[in-house]
Design a protein around this motif. Structure first.
Motif, PDB file in Angstrom:
ATOM      1  N   PHE A  32       0.825  -1.210   0.000  1.00 15.29           N
ATOM      2  CA  PHE A  32       0.000   0.000   0.000  1.00 15.29           C
ATOM      3  C   PHE A  32       0.859   1.260   0.000  1.00 15.29           C
ATOM      4  O   PHE A  32       0.642   2.176  -0.788  1.00 15.29           O
ATOM      5  N   ALA A  33       1.847   1.304   0.881  1.00 13.22           N
ATOM      6  CA  ALA A  33       2.606   2.540   1.099  1.00 13.22           C
ATOM      7  C   ALA A  33       3.444   2.936  -0.120  1.00 13.22           C
ATOM      8  O   ALA A  33       3.244   4.006  -0.709  1.00 13.22           O
ATOM      9  N   LYS A  34       4.374   2.104  -0.513  1.00 13.71           N
ATOM     10  CA  LYS A  34       5.223   2.444  -1.654  1.00 13.71           C
ATOM     11  C   LYS A  34       4.427   2.399  -2.962  1.00 13.71           C
ATOM     12  O   LYS A  34       4.719   3.147  -3.903  1.00 13.71           O
ATOM     13  N   GLY A  35       3.417   1.536  -3.014  1.00 10.52           N
ATOM     14  CA  GLY A  35       2.579   1.483  -4.207  1.00 10.52           C
ATOM     15  C   GLY A  35       1.953   2.833  -4.508  1.00 10.52           C
ATOM     16  O   GLY A  35       1.998   3.318  -5.646  1.00 10.52           O
ATOM     17  N   TYR A  36       1.385   3.454  -3.483  1.00 10.98           N
ATOM     18  CA  TYR A  36       0.805   4.784  -3.677  1.00 10.98           C
ATOM     19  C   TYR A  36       1.890   5.845  -3.864  1.00 10.98           C
ATOM     20  O   TYR A  36       1.749   6.745  -4.702  1.00 10.98           O
ATOM     21  N   ASN A  37       2.956   5.765  -3.105  1.00 12.60           N
ATOM     22  CA  ASN A  37       4.027   6.761  -3.266  1.00 12.60           C
ATOM     23  C   ASN A  37       4.550   6.800  -4.701  1.00 12.60           C
ATOM     24  O   ASN A  37       4.725   7.869  -5.292  1.00 12.60           O
ATOM     25  N   ASP A  38       4.803   5.622  -5.261  1.00  9.87           N
ATOM     26  CA  ASP A  38       5.322   5.564  -6.626  1.00  9.87           C
ATOM     27  C   ASP A  38       4.302   6.084  -7.624  1.00  9.87           C
ATOM     28  O   ASP A  38       4.633   6.867  -8.528  1.00  9.87           O
TER      29      ASP A  38
END
Length: 339
Positions: free
Chosen positions: A66-72
């Motif tokens: 969730f975290a890096k997926g959205y950040n990217d």
């Protein structure tokens, strides 16, 4: 720049996209819709391209959670406001209107959560967010409409707009400028409690988090990681400790973390007595993971932390020992103590 971008994170969720994208498209007039794909190996991308050509696709390089997926993904999306929406969310007519009105009229409000009801039982609130979140002194989260496993029926008791401590990541609205200023979600978290950490950091910077009841969505919940999964236990226990290290006021830091570790130990013993050995192991694993990176997280602390971050001292005590299982009972207790 788009006014608002509705961004749906996906990983091998073609069935969910097939079920829930139609409501998002139908009721999101004026918004640009994106599917941010975490390197799915199913037919997700082809399905969206063939059936919903108006939707833009952002393809991440891997399943980064969730975290890096959205950040990217959000590095590639230019909009004034982001609506981060789980792929198992059904939206309703005019769901965006009260959110946008609040952002326009309240410049200090940076993050908003709508009313989140249970898709499978639509008269009740949904576990992951309900009518907005708070935490206790030791970092245990709870919601208006959901305390631990007790979920309230929606009788209009939370048909208001109010300030929160945290907004649910299941349907999470944020000013893009604030999101990027804060550095987005903490990627070490992978998933679970990253939205609480982001809201806490936002509050430390003076931003306001709100619940807006005029917007309603329905959430399936547990569509990607079931509540009883030991992986979920690991992430929740580890990430909670990391969040406390980063955000607690300095004067409370070591006492609260020590006491929280004691409570985690009690939770591990409770799992053991219930025959849930894998969950006890998950807590142990979470603590060892925390120990290995805690010094790194001490360096992430900012110069200022808000002092009044919690609503009650111990939600565990109030729920299990005092048998207060409805938010309004806990809120009234809190108000009486303050008065």
């Amino acid at each position: 720049m788009d006014k608002i971008a509705v961004v749906i994170l996906n990983w091998n969720g073609v069935k969910l996209l097939e079920q829930f994208l139609p409501s998002v498209i139908r009721f999101s007039e004026g918004a640009q819709i994106y599917v941010a794909d975490n390197a799915s190996t199913d037919d997700s991308i082809d399905f969206v391209k063939n059936n919903f050509p108006s939707i833009k696709i952002v393809q991440n390089t891997g399943n980064h959670g969730f975290a890096k997926g959205y950040n990217d993904a959000l590095q590639n999306i230019d909009a004034e406001f982001y609506a981060l929406v789980n792929s198992d969310i059904e939206v309703t007519e005019n769901w965006l209107t009260p959110i946008l009105e609040t952002f326009e009229n309240e410049k200090l409000t940076a993050i908003i959560q709508p009313k989140i009801l249970d898709y499978k039982n639509k008269e009740y609130f949904e576990y992951a967010g309900a009518a907005g979140g708070f935490i206790d002194k030791y970092g245990f989260p709870f919601c208006r409409g959901r305390i631990f496993d007790t979920i309230e029926k929606d009788n209009g008791q939370y048909d208001d707009n109010c300030e929160l401590f945290w907004a649910s990541g299941a349907c999470f609205f944020i000013r893009s400028e604030v999101y990027h200023e804060l550095g987005g979600f903490d990627e070490t978290f992978f998933a679970h409690q990253e939205e609480i950490d982001l809201c806490w950091r936002a509050a430390n910077e003076g931003h306001v988090i709100k619940y807006v009841s005029g917007s309603t969505v329905y959430h399936v919940g547990g569509a990607t990681l079931q509540q009883g999964n030991p992986r979920k236990t690991f992430l929740n226990f580890r990430n909670s400790l990391l969040m406390l290290v980063k955000n607690l006021p300095k004067k409370r830091l070591f006492f609260v973390i020590f006491f929280r570790m004691v409570l985690d130990g009690i939770a591990g013993i409770r799992f053991l007595t219930q025959g849930k050995v894998s969950h006890t192991y998950a807590i142990l694993k979470a603590h060892f993971s925390f120990y290995s990176i805690s010094l790194k997280y001490l360096k992430k602390r900012k110069d200022f932390q808000i002092q009044e971050y919690y609503m009650v001292k111990s939600i565990v005590y109030l729920y299990y020992l005092k048998k207060l299982q409805v938010f309004k009972e806990i809120f009234n207790i809190n108000q009486n103590i303050k008065n």
